[in-house]
Design an enzyme around this catalytic site. Structure first.
Site, PDB file in Angstrom:
ATOM      1  N   LYS A   1     -11.962  12.179  -8.226  1.00 17.95           N
ATOM      2  CA  LYS A   1     -11.530  11.157  -7.251  1.00 17.95           C
ATOM      3  C   LYS A   1     -12.461  11.244  -6.055  1.00 17.95           C
ATOM      4  O   LYS A   1     -13.024  12.297  -5.776  1.00 17.95           O
ATOM      5  CB  LYS A   1     -10.089  11.446  -6.788  1.00 17.95           C
TER       6      LYS A   1
ATOM      7  N   ASP B   1      -9.761   2.065  -6.186  1.00 19.56           N
ATOM      8  CA  ASP B   1      -8.425   2.547  -5.828  1.00 19.56           C
ATOM      9  C   ASP B   1      -8.080   1.772  -4.548  1.00 19.56           C
ATOM     10  O   ASP B   1      -8.642   0.688  -4.321  1.00 19.56           O
ATOM     11  CB  ASP B   1      -8.420   4.071  -5.618  1.00 19.56           C
TER      12      ASP B   1
HETATM   13  P1  NDP Z   1      -4.961  -2.058  -3.012  1.00 14.31           P
HETATM   14  O1  NDP Z   1      -5.865  -1.634  -1.940  1.00 14.31           O
HETATM   15  O2  NDP Z   1      -5.325  -3.216  -3.858  1.00 14.31           O
HETATM   16  O3  NDP Z   1      -3.507  -2.332  -2.443  1.00 14.31           O
HETATM   17  C1  NDP Z   1      -2.799  -1.353  -1.764  1.00 14.31           C
HETATM   18  C2  NDP Z   1      -1.479  -1.905  -1.292  1.00 14.31           C
HETATM   19  O4  NDP Z   1      -0.661  -0.849  -0.814  1.00 14.31           O
HETATM   20  C3  NDP Z   1      -1.624  -2.879  -0.131  1.00 14.31           C
HETATM   21  O5  NDP Z   1      -0.574  -3.786  -0.165  1.00 14.31           O
HETATM   22  C4  NDP Z   1      -1.534  -1.949   1.073  1.00 14.31           C
HETATM   23  O6  NDP Z   1      -1.130  -2.592   2.257  1.00 14.31           O
HETATM   24  C5  NDP Z   1      -0.462  -0.984   0.610  1.00 14.31           C
HETATM   25  N1  NDP Z   1      -0.679   0.325   1.252  1.00 14.31           N
HETATM   26  C6  NDP Z   1      -1.758   1.112   1.139  1.00 14.31           C
HETATM   27  N2  NDP Z   1      -1.639   2.215   1.887  1.00 14.31           N
HETATM   28  C7  NDP Z   1      -0.458   2.103   2.490  1.00 14.31           C
HETATM   29  C8  NDP Z   1       0.233   2.917   3.410  1.00 14.31           C
HETATM   30  N3  NDP Z   1      -0.274   4.086   3.823  1.00 14.31           N
HETATM   31  N4  NDP Z   1       1.456   2.491   3.832  1.00 14.31           N
HETATM   32  C9  NDP Z   1       1.980   1.310   3.392  1.00 14.31           C
HETATM   33  N5  NDP Z   1       1.361   0.498   2.532  1.00 14.31           N
HETATM   34  C10 NDP Z   1       0.158   0.886   2.092  1.00 14.31           C
HETATM   35  O7  NDP Z   1      -4.753  -0.743  -3.915  1.00 14.31           O
HETATM   36  P2  NDP Z   1      -4.191  -0.630  -5.408  1.00 14.31           P
HETATM   37  O8  NDP Z   1      -3.202  -1.690  -5.691  1.00 14.31           O
HETATM   38  O9  NDP Z   1      -5.359  -0.461  -6.301  1.00 14.31           O
HETATM   39  O10 NDP Z   1      -3.467   0.801  -5.359  1.00 14.31           O
HETATM   40  C11 NDP Z   1      -2.076   0.948  -5.095  1.00 14.31           C
HETATM   41  C12 NDP Z   1      -1.608   2.288  -5.643  1.00 14.31           C
HETATM   42  O11 NDP Z   1      -1.859   2.344  -7.052  1.00 14.31           O
HETATM   43  C13 NDP Z   1      -2.310   3.515  -5.066  1.00 14.31           C
HETATM   44  O12 NDP Z   1      -1.380   4.586  -5.013  1.00 14.31           O
HETATM   45  C14 NDP Z   1      -3.373   3.833  -6.115  1.00 14.31           C
HETATM   46  O13 NDP Z   1      -3.767   5.179  -6.080  1.00 14.31           O
HETATM   47  C15 NDP Z   1      -2.600   3.503  -7.382  1.00 14.31           C
HETATM   48  N6  NDP Z   1      -3.384   3.249  -8.579  1.00 14.31           N
HETATM   49  C16 NDP Z   1      -4.344   2.268  -8.595  1.00 14.31           C
HETATM   50  C17 NDP Z   1      -5.056   2.028  -9.757  1.00 14.31           C
HETATM   51  C18 NDP Z   1      -6.050   0.927  -9.852  1.00 14.31           C
HETATM   52  O14 NDP Z   1      -6.555   0.706 -10.949  1.00 14.31           O
HETATM   53  N7  NDP Z   1      -6.352   0.196  -8.793  1.00 14.31           N
HETATM   54  C19 NDP Z   1      -4.841   2.831 -10.967  1.00 14.31           C
HETATM   55  C20 NDP Z   1      -3.735   3.769 -10.864  1.00 14.31           C
HETATM   56  C21 NDP Z   1      -3.078   3.965  -9.701  1.00 14.31           C
HETATM   57  P3  NDP Z   1      -2.246  -2.943   3.380  1.00 14.31           P
HETATM   58  O15 NDP Z   1      -3.039  -4.059   2.779  1.00 14.31           O
HETATM   59  O16 NDP Z   1      -1.474  -3.323   4.576  1.00 14.31           O
HETATM   60  O17 NDP Z   1      -3.061  -1.714   3.570  1.00 14.31           O
HETATM   61  O1  2IT Z   2      -5.631   6.317  -9.908  1.00 15.53           O
HETATM   62  C1  2IT Z   2      -6.278   5.797 -10.835  1.00 15.53           C
HETATM   63  O2  2IT Z   2      -6.061   6.061 -12.021  1.00 15.53           O
HETATM   64  C2  2IT Z   2      -7.312   4.805 -10.484  1.00 15.53           C
HETATM   65  N1  2IT Z   2      -7.472   4.501  -9.309  1.00 15.53           N
HETATM   66  C3  2IT Z   2      -8.192   4.216 -11.552  1.00 15.53           C
HETATM   67  C4  2IT Z   2      -9.293   5.158 -11.926  1.00 15.53           C
HETATM   68  C5  2IT Z   2     -10.336   4.598 -12.863  1.00 15.53           C
HETATM   69  O3  2IT Z   2     -11.304   5.336 -13.096  1.00 15.53           O
HETATM   70  O4  2IT Z   2     -10.205   3.478 -13.355  1.00 15.53           O
END
Ligand code: NDP
Ligand code: 2IT
Length: 453
Positions: A126, A166
């Site tokens: 990461k 992420d």
């Molecule tokens: P994005 O940046 O696309 O979206 C994040 C969302 O979460 C936004 O709505 C953001 O609000 C909100 N958010 C982020 N940080 C905070 C915080 N500290 N407090 C409140 N709201 C918060 O990210 P993703 O959708 O990609 O990721 C969301 C979650 O999913 C994370 O935990 C990530 O690790 C996990 N994840 C993502 C994967 C991926 O493929 N993208 C894979 C597996 C897990 P704001 O816009 O106001 O910051």
């Molecule tokens: O938390 C996760 O699994 C991710 N943000 C996606 C990682 C990846 O390599 O696609």
């Protein structure tokens, strides 16, 4: 807590000061695999868990860049290369002001087990930066990404370490990062996943994490001869994972009544249908606006601003059947967990990484609800990243249906593996134990085969 876990945690906290999220993630896994270590003394004598909690490599570097006003800015960049026992390091990059070493170590640690569960050959890593993309121009984001990659490129490669997105890192950022890698290394390779479709990306990768979390919920429901049809769902976040979670829930006949961002949440009792979701996607992905704007557009909804003096998040207190935390770590605490149960929620599928605090997890396990922890439920994203790597190696791209078919099968295999492993170790129905133990076994056996490295 057993004596073994107690003494391990004493070491972990002493050696990794001020990294509470990392301690939290390690403690949960150590608690689950205790029973495995008791049955398999070879894991203990080979110090497998002690080795897994020590990253193979931690990179930390300066990221200087110049903003639109011509001022020099300095951010901190990181890449945690946690474990390469079963494949190249693989995992996302997070750009958010809260990023620090402890948060990225917890994420890299979780990634090791998650990637092992996907059935694909990927190690865990990461990275990211405390850079805040909010309010920055595209030009500023590009300059930052180019500076970040100028250092990172010497440490990564398609067979070494393959980053992805992420929080705060989506298609735009992956494009800028890829462009700079290609320029500096003079090679066009699958060094990043989440790429654009016409330059090596995979269909379904943007959708994969959200779709996967919903497929996982459907698999859990199937064990009770139930489905998502007609279910009311709470979703948090409004980014990549929340958006495609909502899309798939709608497709399977469920209704999503909440979404949020760091400013607050919207409650829409009529449901966030495909038209409203398209509006949210434009708001978040194109206009980069705030969820508070939703109520101006859709009168059926109310908006509640975040109140940090409250001991709970009112989003989780609405009556519903299912919950999909899809924003960030520790967004569901013990009080929220109680509220979820009181509101009738009996299915939780975690799109985010470690969104529930340990007291919340304990409560869910205690009540025997269908609780799918992040490292199993959100593994669809990295799984399709693995498929993107395969397609890049083959210099081919597979059709949408084919990738979605793989994703569905992988989520079903992960579910099955969790169920069977939990049962084999005497913890029937406990997906936390199932996921932690199944992921651990795969990595542990590979580490033993490869000697003390
Ligand atoms: P994005 O940046 O696309 O979206 C994040 C969302 O979460 C936004 O709505 C953001 O609000 C909100 N958010 C982020 N940080 C905070 C915080 N500290 N407090 C409140 N709201 C918060 O990210 P993703 O959708 O990609 O990721 C969301 C979650 O999913 C994370 O935990 C990530 O690790 C996990 N994840 C993502 C994967 C991926 O493929 N993208 C894979 C597996 C897990 P704001 O816009 O106001 O910051
Ligand atoms: O938390 C996760 O699994 C991710 N943000 C996606 C990682 C990846 O390599 O696609």
């Amino acid at each position: 807590m057993s004596d073994f876990v107690k003494s391990l945690m004493a070491d972990v906290t002493a050696k990794n000061e001020a990294q509470p999220e990392f301690h939290q993630a390690v403690e949960e896994v150590a608690g689950s695999v205790q029973v495995v270590l008791d049955r398999h003394p070879e894991y203990r004598s080979n110090k497998i868990l002690e080795r897994i909690i020590e990253p193979e490599r931690v990179l930390m570097f300066r990221v200087p860049w110049v903003n639109d006003q011509g001022e020099v800015q300095i951010n901190r960049g990181f890449r945690i290369e946690m474990n390469s026992a079963i494949g190249p390091y693989k995992g996302g990059l997070r750009f958010h002001p809260s990023v620090n070493l402890g948060i990225l170590k917890f994420l890299a640690f979780e990634q090791v087990f998650k990637n092992a569960l996907t059935t694909l050959p990927m190690g865990g890593g990461k990275g990211g930066s405390d850079f805040d993309p909010k309010g920055k121009s595209d030009q500023e984001v590009m300059r930052f990404c180019q500076s970040f990659m100028t250092e990172l490129q010497r440490h990564i490669g398609p067979n070494t370490d393959v980053p992805a997105g992420d929080i705060g890192v989506g298609g735009r950022e992956i494009g800028f990062l890829f462009g700079q890698y290609k320029r500096l290394r003079n090679e066009f390779t699958g060094v990043l996943t989440g790429k654009g479709l016409n330059w090596g990306g995979s269909l379904i990768r943007p959708e994969a994490t959200g779709y996967g979390a919903v497929y996982f919920a459907a698999e859990m429901l199937k064990t009770r001869n139930d489905s998502l049809k007609g279910k009311t769902c709470l979703v948090s976040g409004s980014g990549n994972v929340a958006q495609y979670t909502t899309e798939k829930i709608n497709e399977l006949g469920g209704k999503v009544i909440t979404l949020s961002d760091s400013g607050g949440y919207i409650f829409d009792p009529d449901g966030i249908d495909s038209k409203k979701l398209a509006w949210v996607m434009d708001l978040k992905n194109v206009r980069r606006g705030r969820m508070s704007e939703y109520t101006r557009q859709f009168k059926s909804a109310t908006y509640t601003e975040v109140d940090r003096t409250m001991d709970h998040n009112p989003l989780w207190a609405h009556k519903a059947d299912c919950a999909f935390p899809s924003a960030t770590q520790n967004e569901v605490n013990g009080v929220d967990a109680k509220n979820l149960l009181a509101g009738g929620v009996f299915v939780i599928s975690e799109g985010a990484n470690m969104p529930t605090t340990q007291d919340g997890v304990d409560l869910f396990l205690d009540k025997g609800i269908l609780y799918g922890p992040g490292k199993a439920a959100n593994a669809g994203g990295v799984a399709v990243s693995g498929l993107e790597m395969s397609q890049n190696s083959l210099r081919m791209s597979w059709p949408r249906e084919e990738v979605d078919g793989h994703l569905k099968r992988i989520m079903s295999d992960i579910h099955q593996n969790c169920v069977e492993t939990a049962e084999r170790f005497g913890m029937k129905g406990n997906y936390v134990a199932g996921a932690n133990i199944a992921g651990f076994l795969k990595v542990a056996d590979a580490m033993i085969d490869q000697g003390v490295v």
